[in-house]
Write a protein that holds these residues in place. Structure first.
Motif, PDB file in Angstrom:
ATOM      1  N   TYR A 189      15.981  63.932  45.682  1.00 27.49           N
ATOM      2  CA  TYR A 189      14.516  64.044  45.826  1.00 27.49           C
ATOM      3  C   TYR A 189      13.865  63.731  44.477  1.00 27.49           C
ATOM      4  CZ  TYR A 189      10.265  65.933  48.127  1.00 27.49           C
ATOM      5  OH  TYR A 189       9.020  66.095  48.700  1.00 27.49           O
ATOM      6  N   PHE A 190      12.673  64.283  44.277  1.00 30.61           N
ATOM      7  CA  PHE A 190      11.867  63.917  43.119  1.00 30.61           C
ATOM      8  C   PHE A 190      11.471  65.161  42.327  1.00 30.61           C
ATOM      9  CE2 PHE A 190      10.465  60.876  46.548  1.00 30.61           C
ATOM     10  CZ  PHE A 190      11.039  59.737  46.031  1.00 30.61           C
ATOM     11  N   MET A 215       8.978  67.339  42.450  1.00 27.68           N
ATOM     12  CA  MET A 215       7.875  67.961  43.175  1.00 27.68           C
ATOM     13  C   MET A 215       8.415  69.113  44.011  1.00 27.68           C
ATOM     14  SD  MET A 215       6.904  65.010  45.974  1.00 27.68           S
ATOM     15  CE  MET A 215       7.127  63.543  44.974  1.00 27.68           C
ATOM     16  N   LEU A 246       9.101  68.656  50.162  1.00 32.56           N
ATOM     17  CA  LEU A 246       9.931  68.546  51.372  1.00 32.56           C
ATOM     18  C   LEU A 246      11.404  68.895  51.173  1.00 32.56           C
ATOM     19  CD1 LEU A 246       8.451  65.364  53.112  1.00 32.56           C
ATOM     20  CD2 LEU A 246       8.238  67.759  53.804  1.00 32.56           C
ATOM     21  N   TRP A 272      12.872  54.601  41.054  1.00 33.48           N
ATOM     22  CA  TRP A 272      12.665  54.773  42.492  1.00 33.48           C
ATOM     23  C   TRP A 272      12.180  53.505  43.210  1.00 33.48           C
ATOM     24  CZ3 TRP A 272      13.876  56.446  46.898  1.00 33.48           C
ATOM     25  CH2 TRP A 272      12.981  56.454  47.969  1.00 33.48           C
ATOM     26  N   LYS A 310      14.171  52.375  46.507  1.00 34.52           N
ATOM     27  CA  LYS A 310      13.477  52.686  47.773  1.00 34.52           C
ATOM     28  C   LYS A 310      14.052  51.966  49.011  1.00 34.52           C
ATOM     29  CE  LYS A 310       8.567  52.673  49.058  1.00 34.52           C
ATOM     30  NZ  LYS A 310       8.259  54.017  49.538  1.00 34.52           N
ATOM     31  N   ARG A 318      12.911  54.515  53.456  1.00 28.16           N
ATOM     32  CA  ARG A 318      12.227  54.218  52.187  1.00 28.16           C
ATOM     33  C   ARG A 318      11.484  55.417  51.605  1.00 28.16           C
ATOM     34  NH1 ARG A 318       8.581  51.171  53.892  1.00 28.16           N
ATOM     35  NH2 ARG A 318       9.301  51.066  56.038  1.00 28.16           N
ATOM     36  N   GLN A 319      11.907  56.626  52.016  1.00 28.96           N
ATOM     37  CA  GLN A 319      11.311  57.829  51.439  1.00 28.96           C
ATOM     38  C   GLN A 319      12.388  58.901  51.291  1.00 28.96           C
ATOM     39  OE1 GLN A 319       7.747  58.648  53.953  1.00 28.96           O
ATOM     40  NE2 GLN A 319       6.589  58.109  52.132  1.00 28.96           N
ATOM     41  N   LEU A 320      12.088  59.906  50.510  1.00 23.76           N
ATOM     42  CA  LEU A 320      13.002  61.036  50.294  1.00 23.76           C
ATOM     43  C   LEU A 320      12.279  62.312  50.713  1.00 23.76           C
ATOM     44  CD1 LEU A 320      14.383  60.023  46.783  1.00 23.76           C
ATOM     45  CD2 LEU A 320      15.506  59.712  49.013  1.00 23.76           C
ATOM     46  N   PRO A 321      13.012  63.405  51.010  1.00 21.85           N
ATOM     47  CA  PRO A 321      14.389  63.688  50.616  1.00 21.85           C
ATOM     48  C   PRO A 321      15.426  63.011  51.493  1.00 21.85           C
ATOM     49  CG  PRO A 321      13.513  65.519  51.891  1.00 21.85           C
ATOM     50  CD  PRO A 321      12.385  64.548  51.695  1.00 21.85           C
ATOM     51  N   GLN A 352      14.744  62.231  56.473  1.00 29.56           N
ATOM     52  CA  GLN A 352      13.767  63.052  57.203  1.00 29.56           C
ATOM     53  C   GLN A 352      14.062  64.541  56.958  1.00 29.56           C
ATOM     54  OE1 GLN A 352      11.034  61.992  58.453  1.00 29.56           O
ATOM     55  NE2 GLN A 352      11.406  59.809  58.709  1.00 29.56           N
ATOM     56  N   SER A 353      13.085  65.200  56.335  1.00 35.18           N
ATOM     57  CA  SER A 353      13.298  66.592  55.911  1.00 35.18           C
ATOM     58  C   SER A 353      13.653  67.519  57.079  1.00 35.18           C
ATOM     59  CB  SER A 353      12.058  67.102  55.183  1.00 35.18           C
ATOM     60  OG  SER A 353      10.919  66.956  56.000  1.00 35.18           O
ATOM     61  N   GLN A 357       5.803  72.398  59.261  1.00 31.62           N
ATOM     62  CA  GLN A 357       5.879  71.028  58.727  1.00 31.62           C
ATOM     63  C   GLN A 357       4.534  70.308  58.856  1.00 31.62           C
ATOM     64  OE1 GLN A 357       8.637  70.528  56.751  1.00 31.62           O
ATOM     65  NE2 GLN A 357       9.417  68.768  57.866  1.00 31.62           N
ATOM     66  N   PHE A 376       2.605  69.900  55.843  1.00 33.21           N
ATOM     67  CA  PHE A 376       3.111  69.119  54.703  1.00 33.21           C
ATOM     68  C   PHE A 376       2.024  68.254  54.073  1.00 33.21           C
ATOM     69  CE2 PHE A 376       4.550  64.739  53.740  1.00 33.21           C
ATOM     70  CZ  PHE A 376       4.860  64.981  52.410  1.00 33.21           C
ATOM     71  N   VAL A 402       7.383  60.693  41.229  1.00 35.39           N
ATOM     72  CA  VAL A 402       8.568  60.016  41.762  1.00 35.39           C
ATOM     73  C   VAL A 402       9.254  59.165  40.686  1.00 35.39           C
ATOM     74  CG1 VAL A 402       7.582  59.959  44.086  1.00 35.39           C
ATOM     75  CG2 VAL A 402       7.295  57.981  42.581  1.00 35.39           C
TER      76      VAL A 402
HETATM   77  N1  LIG Z   1       8.651  62.297  57.217  1.00 36.84           N
HETATM   78  C1  LIG Z   1       9.324  62.265  55.948  1.00 36.84           C
HETATM   79  C2  LIG Z   1       8.283  62.123  54.854  1.00 36.84           C
HETATM   80  C3  LIG Z   1       8.952  61.856  53.518  1.00 36.84           C
HETATM   81  C4  LIG Z   1       7.942  61.658  52.398  1.00 36.84           C
HETATM   82  O1  LIG Z   1       6.713  61.585  52.608  1.00 36.84           O
HETATM   83  N2  LIG Z   1       8.477  61.525  51.165  1.00 36.84           N
HETATM   84  C5  LIG Z   1       7.652  61.266  50.011  1.00 36.84           C
HETATM   85  C6  LIG Z   1       7.747  62.427  49.005  1.00 36.84           C
HETATM   86  S1  LIG Z   1       7.242  63.953  49.696  1.00 36.84           S
HETATM   87  C7  LIG Z   1       8.194  60.029  49.294  1.00 36.84           C
HETATM   88  O2  LIG Z   1       9.340  59.640  49.463  1.00 36.84           O
HETATM   89  N3  LIG Z   1       7.344  59.408  48.461  1.00 36.84           N
HETATM   90  C8  LIG Z   1       7.724  58.267  47.682  1.00 36.84           C
HETATM   91  C9  LIG Z   1       7.438  56.971  48.348  1.00 36.84           C
HETATM   92  O3  LIG Z   1       6.909  56.940  49.478  1.00 36.84           O
HETATM   93  O4  LIG Z   1       7.752  55.942  47.738  1.00 36.84           O
HETATM   94  C10 LIG Z   1      10.159  63.546  55.781  1.00 36.84           C
HETATM   95  O5  LIG Z   1       9.836  64.568  56.407  1.00 36.84           O
HETATM   96  O6  LIG Z   1      11.166  63.516  55.044  1.00 36.84           O
END
Ligand SMILES: N[C@@H](CCC(=O)N[C@@H](CS)C(=O)NCC(=O)O)C(=O)O
Length: 227
Positions: free
Chosen positions: A8-9, A11, A14, A42, A46, A52-55, A67-68, A100, A103, A224
């Protein structure tokens, strides 16, 4: 127990419910910043994660769970934080999903917004947060507390705890009119392993002005990117 790496990052968002589940069940894992895990910034990494997102939870080096909610449900099954009946599992999941829904925008606001933008977002969110707090308060009465399903916490309790804990940055007296939620928050803090986790996790400071996480004693901007 499989090898668990949670990526993760910088922050508090999630990855928090997952870490509370792991702490409550004394389950070994490593928390890795995206740039350390991938060995690159990142934006370059990505495209290498499923959505393309974390965690993301990496299990035994090969399975990558994005997906958290999926991460938390997998961990709950692994660690025994799921009830036995499928009906009650669905009820637990409904409460987790209700938390959630907070969030966005709660988590980004607390972790990143500053000044007038923070104040406007806080005022816009508080009425909706109180509606949901009222729902949580009522549901906590269904099984006698202190947790949503009685005296045993399930993963939904950690999802709600994280979001209510974060909402306190909007208003320290947020729970004044919610006695069951006050008892619930204390009960989650009292779960073996959780208090130690809360004490050792990076402190979130400067919310609304200059948000930073204190990592290894050093305040670092939330975000990030490594720096
Ligand atoms: N639906 C996804 C949402 C994930 C999300 O929004 N991650 C954000 C951080 S909280 C992220 O990766 N941000 C960096 C980016 O989009 O490049 C989950 O529940 O994991």
């Amino acid at each position: 127990m499989p090898e668990l790496r949670l990526v993760y990052f910088k922050m508090r968002a999630l990855a928090e419910a997952a870490q509370l589940v792991l702490a409550a069940t004394d389950t070994p894992y490593t928390y890795e910043m995206a740039w350390d895990y991938f060995g690159e910034p990142w934006p370059e990494a990505k495209p290498k994660v499923p959505f393309r997102q974390l965690p993301m939870l990496v299990v035994d080096g090969d399975t990558k769970i994005a997906q958290s909610g999926a991460v938390v449900r997998y961990l709950a099954e692994l660690t025994g934080l799921l009830p036995g009946s499928s009906k009650q599992r669905a009820e637990v999941d409904a409460i987790f999903e209700a938390s959630q829904e907070w969030f966005n925008p709660l988590n980004p606001t607390v972790n990143f917004a500053v000044g007038d933008d923070f104040a406007a977002k806080r005022e816009a969110q508080l009425p909706g947060l109180h509606l949901r707090l009222g729902d949580f308060e009522r549901l906590l009465g269904q099984h006698g507390g202190p947790f949503f399903f009685g005296d045993q916490p399930y993963y939904c309790d950690f999802g709600v705890f994280h979001h209510v804990d974060l909402a306190h940055f909007f208003d320290a007296s947020l729970l004044n009119d919610y006695p069951r939620l006050q008892t619930f928050m204390s009960a989650v803090r009292g779960v073996t392993g959780v208090q130690a986790y809360l004490d050792r996790r990076p402190e979130l400071i400067g919310v609304g002005s200059k948000p930073q996480l204190v990592i290894d004693g050093r305040p670092e901007p939330t975000g990030v990117m490594k720096a």
